[in-house]
Design an enzyme around this catalytic site. Structure first.
Site, mmCIF file in Angstrom:
data_model
loop_
_atom_site.group_PDB
_atom_site.id
_atom_site.type_symbol
_atom_site.label_atom_id
_atom_site.label_comp_id
_atom_site.label_asym_id
_atom_site.label_seq_id
_atom_site.Cartn_x
_atom_site.Cartn_y
_atom_site.Cartn_z
ATOM 1 N N SER A 212 -51.924 23.201 -12.963
ATOM 2 C CA SER A 212 -50.769 24.107 -12.818
ATOM 3 C C SER A 212 -49.953 24.177 -14.105
ATOM 4 C CB SER A 212 -49.876 23.643 -11.662
ATOM 5 O OG SER A 212 -49.535 22.277 -11.801
ATOM 6 N N HIS B 197 -28.824 60.921 7.930
ATOM 7 C CA HIS B 197 -30.169 61.539 8.011
ATOM 8 C C HIS B 197 -30.477 62.344 6.753
ATOM 9 C CE1 HIS B 197 -29.932 60.743 12.410
ATOM 10 N NE2 HIS B 197 -28.670 61.102 12.239
ATOM 11 N N SER C 192 -41.581 62.473 -20.970
ATOM 12 C CA SER C 192 -42.949 62.631 -20.513
ATOM 13 C C SER C 192 -43.846 62.833 -21.727
ATOM 14 C CB SER C 192 -43.018 63.852 -19.583
ATOM 15 O OG SER C 192 -44.301 64.434 -19.628
ATOM 16 N N LYS D 143 -38.778 67.047 -19.785
ATOM 17 C CA LYS D 143 -38.473 66.034 -18.774
ATOM 18 C C LYS D 143 -37.674 64.850 -19.284
ATOM 19 C CE LYS D 143 -40.746 65.196 -15.205
ATOM 20 N NZ LYS D 143 -41.727 64.439 -14.437
ATOM 21 N N GLU E 1 -36.732 53.709 -10.885
ATOM 22 C CA GLU E 1 -38.080 53.746 -10.282
ATOM 23 C C GLU E 1 -38.758 52.383 -10.390
ATOM 24 O OE1 GLU E 1 -39.819 58.187 -10.760
ATOM 25 O OE2 GLU E 1 -39.471 57.127 -12.616
ATOM 26 N N GLN F 281 -48.510 23.683 -4.402
ATOM 27 C CA GLN F 281 -48.561 24.127 -5.794
ATOM 28 C C GLN F 281 -48.487 25.659 -5.877
ATOM 29 O OE1 GLN F 281 -50.788 21.827 -8.805
ATOM 30 N NE2 GLN F 281 -52.104 23.617 -8.973
ATOM 31 N N LYS G 44 -45.109 28.019 -6.723
ATOM 32 C CA LYS G 44 -44.407 28.186 -8.005
ATOM 33 C C LYS G 44 -44.486 29.571 -8.628
ATOM 34 C CE LYS G 44 -44.740 23.383 -8.765
ATOM 35 N NZ LYS G 44 -45.386 23.345 -7.400
HETATM 36 N N1 ARG Z 1 -48.692 20.156 -9.540
HETATM 37 C C1 ARG Z 1 -48.381 19.636 -8.264
HETATM 38 C C2 ARG Z 1 -47.610 20.693 -7.449
HETATM 39 O O1 ARG Z 1 -47.146 21.603 -8.017
HETATM 40 C C3 ARG Z 1 -47.551 18.412 -8.397
HETATM 41 C C4 ARG Z 1 -47.653 17.499 -7.237
HETATM 42 C C5 ARG Z 1 -49.008 16.919 -7.138
HETATM 43 N N2 ARG Z 1 -49.074 15.965 -6.089
HETATM 44 C C6 ARG Z 1 -50.266 15.539 -5.604
HETATM 45 N N3 ARG Z 1 -50.225 14.701 -4.614
HETATM 46 N N4 ARG Z 1 -51.407 16.008 -6.076
HETATM 47 O O2 ARG Z 1 -47.477 20.609 -6.252
#
Ligand code: ARG
Length: 472
Positions: A38, A171, A292, A298, A305, A337, A340
């Protein structure tokens, strides 16, 4: 915060010492190294990871789990990594797997074996939860400030346009004329709820999971309240399992962010049609409009948008996060994970959209008062006021409503507006009409008269404006 390009591994696969432990004999398949890692995106958390680890190191020293000297070395080493990162000298590779391992590895390179003590009484599970909360707490604060900046851009227009009239719609049909300021103030109210809602979410972001360990707590005599207060958390999670597996706060944030986007998107839609030749209520200045590639005449409203379009991805992240959570047994699962990228994208999108809409209202649009004045003068949006006029003279409202419906129909057929009817035509409809009917149905009076609390009457709008201003 910037994301770093993560360097490809240069270590031959066979030499990779798994950061995990000696339990592993073989090396991870190179494709799985990439799949599992990650670091390419969680580098976003690095500053929070460093801060969280510094608090953890201080706590370990305070509790005598490591020595005071060791604690200082760890804190200083982590600070050095912060400087390296900020000066673009920290270059983790995919072999580091994630930001937590990358930092620990670099720390050990800087401070030596004592670096290996940092992870005492901690797991990446409580660590990543801590980092994510610190990140989100910061970002929510920035988003709330961006909301205030946007409100202030709206407020500037509102102050200039208290007595500028604009058709009010239901409306998307002309309904009753309103003050333009009143219309803009509606968006200030909507975004004020967003601001409050994010503040409320922040309370549940601001709870510290650190010290929950992998899932069950730790055998060391840690002080969770110390780390929590070092990091500015308001409280600590009461249950270690819940601490490492709670992502409710991510969902809550994404839901609040989705409403911010829904509000920006609704306003965007209005700006887009206000800018059409058919409406013509605003002109777009060159600061925010684009041309445009083929049609030279335009001027396109790309900013609203794009905001309207980007709303989709924020809604999508919310749905994705709910789906990630729904089948997860306690406690930590690697599925987490997946929280994120959607979270980071939500934060970036909401911030970018708020900023773009602020610029749009600060310098990208100009209202066209004459066109707006003409619009409210040339329709039947004063029809309710005729009915109200009769009702005020004792005619039951429903009866008055029926009479006015009839006169609208005959006027439409005769290609006339209500203001064009003669007094005898009015009196033929009902003897209660007097010459003051003309003043009563003039657009300005129609608006001014709606002076009930929260209405569009100018006095109401003035006091709503001063309330909004004092909140800023
Ligand atoms: N990169 C992992 C995450 O974002 C960190 C935690 C990893 N924990 C584990 N038990 N493998 O969740």
């Amino acid at each position: 915060m910037r994301s770093l390009p993560v360097q490809q591994s240069s270590t031959p696969n066979s030499e990779k010492s798994a950061t995990w432990s000696q339990r592993f004999e073989g090396a991870l398949h190179p494709a799985i190294v990439l799949f599992n890692a990650s670091i390419s995106f969680d580098i976003e958390l690095i500053e929070y990871d460093l801060t969280g680890s510094q608090a953890h190191a201080k706590m370990l020293a305070k509790q005598g789990i490591i020595s005071a000297v060791e604690g200082d070395q760890l804190v200083a080493g982590l600070e050095q990594i912060r400087q390296e990162y900020r000066s673009n000298q920290f270059h983790p590779t995919v072999d580091d797997e994630d930001v937590h391992f990358a930092v620990e590895k670099r720390l050990t390179a800087i401070v030596g074996d004592v670096g290996k003590k940092l992870h005492t009484a901690r797991s990446r599970n409580d660590q990543v939860g801590t980092d994510t909360r610190l990140y989100l707490r910061d970002q929510i604060q920035q988003i709330r400030q961006a909301i205030k900046a946007f409100q202030s851009a709206l407020l500037t227009h509102a102050e200039q346009h208290i007595e500028t009239l604009i058709p009010g719609y239901t409306h998307l049909q002309r309904a009753q004329p309103i003050s333009l300021a009143h219309h803009l103030l509606a968006y200030i109210e909507m975004t004020e709820r967003d601001w409050q809602r994010l503040g409320d979410v922040s309370k549940r972001v601001n709870i510290c999971p650190l010290g929950a360990g992998a899932l069950a707590g730790t055998t060391f005599n840690i002080d969770r309240h110390f780390t929590a207060s070092e990091l500015g958390f308001e409280s600590v999670y009461a249950n270690s399992l819940d601490a490492v597996s709670d992502r409710d706060f991510v969902v809550e944030f994404m839901a609040a962010a989705s409403l911010v986007m829904a509000h920006l998107s609704r306003l965007s839609e209005e700006v887009i049609f206000w800018a059409t030749q058919e409406f013509g209520f605003i002109s777009l200045t060159d600061a925010c409009a684009t041309g445009s590639s083929i049609m030279p005449q335009k001027k396109n409203p790309d900013v609203p948008e794009l905001v309207r379009g980007k709303t989709g991805r924020v809604f999508g992240h919310l749905q994705a996060m709910l789906t990630v959570l729904k089948g997860l047994p306690l406690a930590y699962n690697k599925d987490f994970q997946e929280d994120k990228e959607g979270l980071f994208d939500t934060v970036k999108t909401v911030k970018a959209c708020l900023e773009a809409m602020t610029i749009l209202f600060d310098e990208g649009i100009a209202f066209k008062p004459q066109r707006l004045a003409d619009a409210v003068a040339e329709d039947f949006s004063n029809a309710t006021d005729v009915a109200d006029y009769l009702a005020a003279k004792g005619v039951p409202f429903r009866e008055a409503y029926g009479l006015v419906g009839k006169v609208v129909r005959t006027s439409l057929a005769a290609n006339k507006l209500l203001k064009d009817l003669t007094l005898s035509e009015w009196q033929a409809l009902h003897p209660a009409f007097e010459s003051d009917i003309y003043a009563a149905i003039a657009p300005r009076q129609v608006v001014a008269a709606r002076n009930s609390f929260g209405g569009t009457g100018f006095d109401q709008v003035r006091s709503a404006l001063s309330v909004a201003k004092s909140r800023l």
